[in-house]
Enzyme design. Structure first.
Site, PDB file in Angstrom:
ATOM      1  N   LYS A  19       8.018-120.021  68.519  1.00 23.34           N
ATOM      2  CA  LYS A  19       8.014-119.866  69.980  1.00 23.34           C
ATOM      3  C   LYS A  19       9.373-120.275  70.518  1.00 23.34           C
ATOM      4  O   LYS A  19      10.141-121.002  69.872  1.00 23.34           O
ATOM      5  CB  LYS A  19       6.914-120.713  70.631  1.00 23.34           C
ATOM      6  N   PRO A 101      13.876-123.025  60.467  1.00 20.90           N
ATOM      7  CA  PRO A 101      14.540-124.306  60.241  1.00 20.90           C
ATOM      8  C   PRO A 101      13.670-125.458  60.727  1.00 20.90           C
ATOM      9  O   PRO A 101      12.820-125.291  61.614  1.00 20.90           O
ATOM     10  CB  PRO A 101      15.840-124.193  61.047  1.00 20.90           C
ATOM     11  N   ALA A 103      12.652-129.141  62.444  1.00 23.26           N
ATOM     12  CA  ALA A 103      12.993-129.915  63.649  1.00 23.26           C
ATOM     13  C   ALA A 103      13.927-129.124  64.555  1.00 23.26           C
ATOM     14  O   ALA A 103      14.989-129.589  64.950  1.00 23.26           O
ATOM     15  CB  ALA A 103      13.637-131.253  63.247  1.00 23.26           C
ATOM     16  N   GLY A 105      12.895-127.033  67.453  1.00 18.86           N
ATOM     17  CA  GLY A 105      12.480-126.613  68.788  1.00 18.86           C
ATOM     18  C   GLY A 105      11.773-125.277  68.838  1.00 18.86           C
ATOM     19  O   GLY A 105      11.554-124.726  69.918  1.00 18.86           O
ATOM     20  N   SER A 110       3.786-126.914  64.465  1.00 15.64           N
ATOM     21  CA  SER A 110       2.596-126.743  65.305  1.00 15.64           C
ATOM     22  C   SER A 110       1.954-125.378  65.061  1.00 15.64           C
ATOM     23  O   SER A 110       0.723-125.253  65.011  1.00 15.64           O
ATOM     24  CB  SER A 110       2.968-126.879  66.784  1.00 15.64           C
ATOM     25  N   ASP A 140       1.776-129.014  71.134  1.00 18.41           N
ATOM     26  CA  ASP A 140       2.061-127.579  71.089  1.00 18.41           C
ATOM     27  C   ASP A 140       1.018-126.781  70.313  1.00 18.41           C
ATOM     28  O   ASP A 140       1.009-125.550  70.372  1.00 18.41           O
ATOM     29  CB  ASP A 140       3.436-127.317  70.453  1.00 18.41           C
TER      30      ASP A 140
END
Length: 285
Positions: A19, A101, A103, A105, A110, A140
Site C-alpha cells: 500500500k 523491502p 521496514a 512504509g 501487515s 494496518d
C-alpha cells in the site's frame, strides 16, 4: 487474489499487496499513547506472495529476506491466532516470498498477516472474527483485510472505503530502514501534528493529473534524519514525476506518473541512475 491448484494438498499461492498512503495526517497524540490518524490508503499491484498448504503443524519459511520464522514473525502470529480461534487441530505450511523491502512504509508485514488470515479462513472455515484478530495484530492489518482504498482514522482501525481513480506511480526505496516507533517519537518531540486531509481535493487532483495537495506528517521528522529519503524525493521530481511523498513512516517514497508507460520509463531511468535503490513502477488497485 490466489491461484488454486487442482490437488488440494498442494500449496495455494496468495498475493499480498503493498500500500501507499496518499496523504497521512497525524492529528494528535491520544491519552492511550496511540496517535489519531487521518490517511487515504490504497493497495497496489506489487507485493509479496505466500504459498499456504494444510499441514499437521504450523511452519513458516521465508525466501527473499532474512526474517524470523517463529512468533517474532507477524505471519506466524496471524496463523497461530487464526488456528487457535478456529479450534483447528492441524496447521499450515507457509512459505513467504518477500519481494518488498523491509521496514519501508509499504505495509508489507501487515499485508502478509491479513493475507494469512484470509487464506486460513478459506482453508479452515470457522466463525472467526477476522477484523478483531486483524486489529490485535497491528493497526494496518484491518485495511488489508478490507482489500480496497479507504480513508483510515482513529489509530487506523476506522475504515471508510473510498473509490480512488487508477493512478500510475513510481516507488523508490533508498535502502534505509525506518522504525515506525522512531518516526512517531520524532514527530511527538516536535509536536508537528497536522490537520485532516482534504480527500476531495486529493481525489480531484488525481483525476485531473494536477499536483496533489496531500501531506505526510512523518516526512519532515524522518527526512531530516535520513538524507537518502531527501535524495529519493528529489530524484522522483527530477525524473519528471510529480507530487513526490514519503509513504507511511518511510523509507519508500513515491510520485505520480501520467500513465503506466510514463511510470515504467521513469522507473527504468531511476534504476539506471541509482542501481542500489529498489525501484518499481506500479499502479493502484
Amino acid at each position: 487474489m490466489s491461484h488454486v491448484p487442482a490437488d488440494p494438498a498442494l500449496p495455494v499461492t496468495y498475493f499480498a499487496p503493498a500500500k501507499v498512503n496518499l496523504g497521512l495526517s497525524v492529528r494528535d497524540l491520544r491519552a492511550d499513547g496511540y496517535h489519531e490518524l487521518h490517511s487515504l490508503m490504497v493497495p497496489l499491484n506489487v507485493g509479496d506472495d505466500l504459498d499456504i498448504a494444510p499441514a499437521d503443524t504450523l511452519t513458516l519459511s521465508v525466501q527473499g529476506a532474512d526474517l524470523p520464522t517463529d512468533e517474532r514473525n507477524l505471519v506466524f502470529r496471524a496463523a497461530r491466532a487464526y488456528l487457535d480461534a478456529a479450534g483447528v487441530d492441524g496447521g499450515a505450511a507457509i512459505t513467504l516470498h518477500k519481494r518488498l523491502p523491509l521496514a519501508s512504509g509499504l505495509g508489507g508485514g501487515s499485508s502478509d498477516a491479513a493475507t494469512t488470515l484470509m487464506a486460513l479462513a478459506r482453508l479452515y472455515p470457522a466463525g472467526v472474527d477476522l477484523p478483531g484478530l486483524a486489529l490485535k495484530l497491528g493497526a494496518d492489518v484491518p485495511f488489508f483485510l478490507l482489500g480496497r482504498a479507504a480513508v483510515a482514522s482513529g489509530v487506523g482501525e476506522i475504515l471508510d472505503p473510498l473509490p480512488v481513480p487508477p493512478v500510475s506511480l513510481v516507488l523508490v526505496n533508498p535502502g534505509v530502514e525506518v522504525s515506525a516507533r522512531d518516526a512517531y517519537t520524532w514527530l511527538d518531540a516536535e509536536e508537528a501534528f497536522t490537520p485532516a486531509l482534504d480527500t476531495e481535493a486529493i481525489l480531484a487532483a488525481l483525476t485531473n493529473g494536477r499536483p496533489v495537495p496531500y501531506l505526510n506528517a512523518l516526512q519532515g521528522p524522518v527526512a531530516a534524519r535520513h538524507a537518502p529519503i531527501r535524495e529519493a524525493l528529489g530524484a522522483l521530481e527530477a525524473a519528471g514525476l510529480h507530487s513526490a511523498l514519503m509513504s507511511g513512516s518511510g523509507s519508500t517514497c513515491f510520485a505520480v506518473a501520467r500513465d503506466d508507460a510514463h511510470a515504467h520509463d521513469a522507473a527504468h531511468a531511476l534504476a539506471r541512475q541509482f542501481p542500489h535503490w529498489w525501484v518499481q513502477a506500479t499502479r493502484t488497485l
